[in-house]
Enzyme design. Sequence first.
Site, short mmCIF file in Angstrom:
data_model
loop_
_atom_site.label_atom_id
_atom_site.label_comp_id
_atom_site.label_asym_id
_atom_site.label_seq_id
_atom_site.Cartn_x
_atom_site.Cartn_y
_atom_site.Cartn_z
CD GLU A 250 -2.44 1.79 0.23
OE1 GLU A 250 -3.25 1.03 -0.33
OE2 GLU A 250 -2.19 2.94 -0.19
CG ASN B 61 -6.36 6.40 2.67
OD1 ASN B 61 -6.78 7.33 1.95
ND2 ASN B 61 -7.12 5.39 3.00
CG MET C 108 -11.33 6.29 -3.31
SD MET C 108 -12.43 6.64 -4.69
CE MET C 108 -11.43 7.82 -5.60
CB ALA D 289 -24.45 3.12 -1.76
CG HIS E 281 -19.05 5.30 -8.67
ND1 HIS E 281 -20.42 5.47 -8.64
CD2 HIS E 281 -18.64 5.29 -7.38
CE1 HIS E 281 -20.83 5.56 -7.37
NE2 HIS E 281 -19.76 5.47 -6.59
CG ASN F 202 -14.69 0.51 -8.88
OD1 ASN F 202 -15.21 -0.47 -8.36
ND2 ASN F 202 -14.49 1.65 -8.24
CB THR G 186 -17.43 -0.69 -4.01
OG1 THR G 186 -17.13 0.66 -4.32
CG2 THR G 186 -16.30 -1.28 -3.19
P1 FAD Z 1 -9.20 1.98 -3.89
O1 FAD Z 1 -10.14 1.96 -2.76
O2 FAD Z 1 -9.05 3.25 -4.66
O3 FAD Z 1 -7.78 1.50 -3.37
C1 FAD Z 1 -6.66 1.47 -4.20
C2 FAD Z 1 -5.42 1.53 -3.31
O4 FAD Z 1 -4.27 1.27 -4.11
C3 FAD Z 1 -5.20 2.90 -2.67
O5 FAD Z 1 -5.12 2.74 -1.26
C4 FAD Z 1 -3.87 3.36 -3.24
O6 FAD Z 1 -3.07 4.10 -2.32
C5 FAD Z 1 -3.20 2.06 -3.61
N1 FAD Z 1 -2.18 2.19 -4.67
C6 FAD Z 1 -2.30 2.84 -5.85
N2 FAD Z 1 -1.17 2.72 -6.57
C7 FAD Z 1 -0.32 1.96 -5.83
C8 FAD Z 1 0.99 1.49 -6.06
N3 FAD Z 1 1.65 1.72 -7.22
N4 FAD Z 1 1.58 0.76 -5.06
C9 FAD Z 1 0.93 0.51 -3.89
N5 FAD Z 1 -0.33 0.95 -3.64
C10 FAD Z 1 -0.95 1.65 -4.62
N6 FAD Z 1 -18.42 3.23 -4.04
C11 FAD Z 1 -19.57 2.53 -3.89
O7 FAD Z 1 -19.71 1.45 -4.45
N7 FAD Z 1 -20.56 3.01 -3.10
C12 FAD Z 1 -20.48 4.21 -2.47
O8 FAD Z 1 -21.41 4.61 -1.76
C13 FAD Z 1 -19.29 4.96 -2.64
N8 FAD Z 1 -19.16 6.17 -2.05
C14 FAD Z 1 -17.97 6.81 -2.11
C15 FAD Z 1 -17.83 8.02 -1.40
C16 FAD Z 1 -16.58 8.64 -1.34
C17 FAD Z 1 -16.44 9.92 -0.58
C18 FAD Z 1 -15.47 8.04 -2.00
C19 FAD Z 1 -14.11 8.66 -1.90
C20 FAD Z 1 -15.62 6.88 -2.75
C21 FAD Z 1 -16.87 6.26 -2.83
N9 FAD Z 1 -17.08 5.09 -3.53
C22 FAD Z 1 -18.25 4.41 -3.43
C23 FAD Z 1 -16.02 4.51 -4.38
C24 FAD Z 1 -15.34 3.37 -3.62
O9 FAD Z 1 -14.71 3.84 -2.48
C25 FAD Z 1 -14.39 2.68 -4.58
O10 FAD Z 1 -15.18 2.09 -5.60
C26 FAD Z 1 -13.57 1.59 -3.92
O11 FAD Z 1 -12.83 2.05 -2.84
C27 FAD Z 1 -12.62 0.97 -4.95
O12 FAD Z 1 -11.88 -0.03 -4.32
P2 FAD Z 1 -10.45 -0.45 -4.86
O13 FAD Z 1 -9.89 -1.40 -3.87
O14 FAD Z 1 -10.57 -0.94 -6.27
O15 FAD Z 1 -9.60 0.89 -4.97
#
Ligand code: FAD
Length: 489
Positions: free
Chosen positions: A36, A95, A99, A106, A422, A456, A468
């Site tokens: 991370e 972090n 996200m 939701a 999204h 996504n 998500t």
């Molecule tokens: P992320 O959660 O974006 O995590 C990716 C991680 O990879 C990050 O921590 C990043 O630091 C890390 N990373 C990136 N590059 C590197 C690298 N080279 N080396 C090491 N680490 C790296 N979605 C919903 O479905 N419903 C909701 O209601 C909703 N509400 C939201 C409200 C807010 C305010 C926000 C900010 C987002 C919301 N979302 C919602 C979107 C949802 O949070 C994301 O769809 C989801 O977090 C995606 O998950 P992920 O694991 O694919 O990516």
Amino acid sequence: MSAAYDVVVVGSGPVGTAVARELSDRAPALRVLVLEAGPALGAVPGGHVKNIADADAALAVLPAGAQPPPGATPARPGTALIGTPAMPNAAVSTNVGGMGAHWTAACPRPGDDERPGFLDPGVLDDALTRAEELLSVTTHAFDGAPLRDTVLEVLSEVFDRPGRRPVGPMPVAVAVSGDGDLHWTGPAVIAGDLWERPNVVLRAGTLARRIRLDGDRATGVEVVDVASGARSVVEAGAVVVAADAFRTPQLLWASGIRPRALGRYLNDQPQVMTAALLHATGPVAPAPRPSGQSATAPGGGPIVPLSGVSWVPYAADRPFHGQVMQMDASPVQLDPGVTVRPGQVVGLGWFCRKELSADDRVWFDDADPDAHGMPAIRIDYALTEADQATIAAAVEELRTAAKALGRPLGEPFVLPAGSSLHYQGTTRMGPADDGASVCDPTGRVWGTANVYVGGNNVIPTATACNPTLTAVALGVLTARALVPQEAPE
Ligand code: FAD
């Protein structure tokens, strides 16, 4: 080489964490490393900031984003703007928990043509059920919330039609404790005891900058300790990149893994919002409250930012997903003397299906690398005439819904591109290696033996629903492809 792992997962958001959890559950002896780039917020790695008493202090460790490009609105707390003019509000979170430490939680299931047609429906449903378990999804978090049933009744009258999924409470990733406190699901909930398991390691503050390849096979990951700049290499039996829709393709590009569709079909759901004030009658009921936020309003009920979330599901013949949030404060100035009751202000957020195009894309500028040698992120993105028509129809629908609910608080407005948070499609899944997809139905990148993608960004369809849950379900399928059988106890 500094260490060896069976699987290295890049990214600790909901998807990376779910992949690691599913891998470890199925094969406890598997050595899994989660990398991370960002720091942990608060004491619980991947905990939702709404569960942290001093959330502002926790967020203060995050770096500021880029200068807002023209047309951008301020970044949502916990996110940083990338600074891309074609999609001004495009943002990322860096972090532990990604996200998922900041989200609204939701978790609707995809419906109709949002579901990838090439996946076996039973297999997809089973993975969605597992994703709901991992995320702790419920439709009962706001049972008994003030005025919730009034909102549902009005929305049902306006939107329910034969053949469509009915209006109902929004499935949310929220647990309700015995005394009514709400605990929002961050990736910490998905992880459970994962980070204490002997064969699983979470390494925060560590950026993956290259996947090392021997022919079509990944052999390891080059990493940077973000604080010191020190570089090392981790040996890997397989690599799963779940580093969001911009940085997953960025890492692949930087590693020389460049399928034709990489970065293309970028899909952000155009978002339209409005608000209404319910014609509220009847007694003021207490609202459920998020942990740690239990102050009492002078009028009686507790002060909560949110007291109910309802769902107007997507349908192929109605290309919007409706998220209806009841609030206890008005987002707009009300007449002097108007006292808002808990749940009386209704915010309506419509996410629209976007027409997919290979020309909507994130691409990477090798001529402009950052301090870690990662190429700059650029975006090409445009709304088509069909998209404009869809948005206009969403505005009309919101006008109707706001009037039906009560007193509209202003006109519906369209948010700048990127506001949905999204972002989909940039490493999309497909049934065949035909240049229109980046990975197969298990998430394995075409042309590689053991590089997988999650997030996504693998969703190949034009969706309107929050993505998500679907992305976590597809991550479950990836973990199951890597470990087809659960290991015997
Ligand atoms: P992320 O959660 O974006 O995590 C990716 C991680 O990879 C990050 O921590 C990043 O630091 C890390 N990373 C990136 N590059 C590197 C690298 N080279 N080396 C090491 N680490 C790296 N979605 C919903 O479905 N419903 C909701 O209601 C909703 N509400 C939201 C409200 C807010 C305010 C926000 C900010 C987002 C919301 N979302 C919602 C979107 C949802 O949070 C994301 O769809 C989801 O977090 C995606 O998950 P992920 O694991 O694919 O990516």
